[in-house]
Design a protein around this motif. Structure first.
Motif, PDB file in Angstrom:
ATOM      1  N   SER A 189       0.921  -1.272   0.099  1.00  0.00           N
ATOM      2  CA  SER A 189      -0.166  -0.019  -0.049  1.00  0.00           C
ATOM      3  C   SER A 189       0.837   1.406   0.068  1.00  0.00           C
ATOM      4  O   SER A 189       0.348   2.344  -0.394  1.00  0.00           O
ATOM      5  CB  SER A 189      -0.822  -0.140   1.141  1.00  0.00           C
ATOM      6  N   PHE A 190       2.019   1.292   0.499  1.00  0.00           N
ATOM      7  CA  PHE A 190       2.881   2.353   0.688  1.00  0.00           C
ATOM      8  C   PHE A 190       4.163   2.250  -0.508  1.00  0.00           C
ATOM      9  O   PHE A 190       4.612   1.250  -0.460  1.00  0.00           O
ATOM     10  CB  PHE A 190       3.035   2.663   2.068  1.00  0.00           C
ATOM     11  N   ASN A 191       4.719   3.236  -0.863  1.00  0.00           N
ATOM     12  CA  ASN A 191       5.715   3.288  -1.720  1.00  0.00           C
ATOM     13  C   ASN A 191       6.981   3.399  -0.832  1.00  0.00           C
ATOM     14  O   ASN A 191       7.854   4.393  -0.872  1.00  0.00           O
ATOM     15  CB  ASN A 191       5.709   4.720  -2.782  1.00  0.00           C
ATOM     16  N   ARG A 192       7.200   2.421   0.080  1.00  0.00           N
ATOM     17  CA  ARG A 192       8.626   2.300   0.729  1.00  0.00           C
ATOM     18  C   ARG A 192       9.004   0.780   0.358  1.00  0.00           C
ATOM     19  O   ARG A 192       8.222  -0.069   0.468  1.00  0.00           O
ATOM     20  CB  ARG A 192       8.437   2.373   2.230  1.00  0.00           C
ATOM     21  N   PRO A 193      10.375   0.716   0.096  1.00  0.00           N
ATOM     22  CA  PRO A 193      10.960  -0.697  -0.160  1.00  0.00           C
ATOM     23  C   PRO A 193      11.257  -1.607   1.181  1.00  0.00           C
ATOM     24  O   PRO A 193      11.494  -2.662   1.084  1.00  0.00           O
ATOM     25  CB  PRO A 193      12.162  -0.480  -0.818  1.00  0.00           C
ATOM     26  N   ILE A 194      11.253  -0.861   2.392  1.00  0.00           N
ATOM     27  CA  ILE A 194      11.312  -1.851   3.576  1.00  0.00           C
ATOM     28  C   ILE A 194      10.197  -1.518   4.510  1.00  0.00           C
ATOM     29  O   ILE A 194      10.008  -0.359   4.697  1.00  0.00           O
ATOM     30  CB  ILE A 194      12.866  -1.228   4.278  1.00  0.00           C
TER      31      ILE A 194
END
Length: 187
Positions: free
Chosen positions: A108-113
């Motif tokens: 849902s969120f644009n974070r790779p970690i």
């Protein structure tokens, strides 16, 4: 950000009690399956453990080690592709809902970690990593440091890429022991 099938890598610590280890693996298999993680690699000293085999695409890597330095390389040599969820099996008591929350956050969120947090404090396990480059960096750090230290260093290096997800699971961070959250695996 759409994600492909996530592989969970569960790093099993050396445990002398084969019956307890079998129960822990069974509980983790049920929790991960309920959360939608059907591709799981259990890696560590598994000899003597009764393995339930509940996960559709489970791989069991019997790997004895004295130090967790370099352990990830052995675990990932089974052709694991990101995204991965790295779980230290010394902290096995998370609920299926907690794993599902982490998967939801990754998609849902644009974070790779993605790192789970309780009480505003991020913990180093489990973590979700969505890119090959980041997984390679984590494996490299683990070649130089024990797994726990490598994970913490990795998160510090990539703090701008980390999404902390607050969960209410009271067993987040609880270590494998005959007390604390052990009752979860006996239910």
């Amino acid at each position: 950000m759409g994600i492909s099938m996530v592989t969970a890598i569960v790093v099993i610590p050396p445990v002398n009690d084969g019956e307890l280890l079998g129960k822990v693996i069974g509980y983790m298999e049920r929790s991960l399956t309920k959360a939608g993680l059907n591709n799981v690699v259990f890696c560590g000293p598994l000899k003597g453990a009764r393995i339930p085999g509940l996960v559709a695409l489970a791989t069991y890597v019997d790997y004895n080690y004295v130090s967790s330095r370099g352990l990830l390389k052995a675990c990932i040599e089974v052709n694991v592709k990101p995204p991965i969820m790295l779980i230290r099996g010394s902290q096995p008591y998370l609920s299926p809902e907690t794993y599902a929350e982490a998967l939801w956050a990754l998609s849902s969120f644009n974070r790779p970690i993605v790192v789970l947090s309780r009480g505003g404090r991020g913990l180093s396990t489990p973590i979700l990593v969505s890119s090959s480059k980041l997984v390679s960096r984590l494996v490299w750090l683990n070649s130089r440091f024990k797994l726990a230290s490598a994970m913490v260093r990795f998160l510090i290096e990539h703090k701008r890429d980390v999404l902390l997800v607050e969960v209410k699971d009271e067993c987040l961070g609880v270590r494998l022991s005959p007390s604390a959250c052990l009752s979860r695996i006996n239910d």
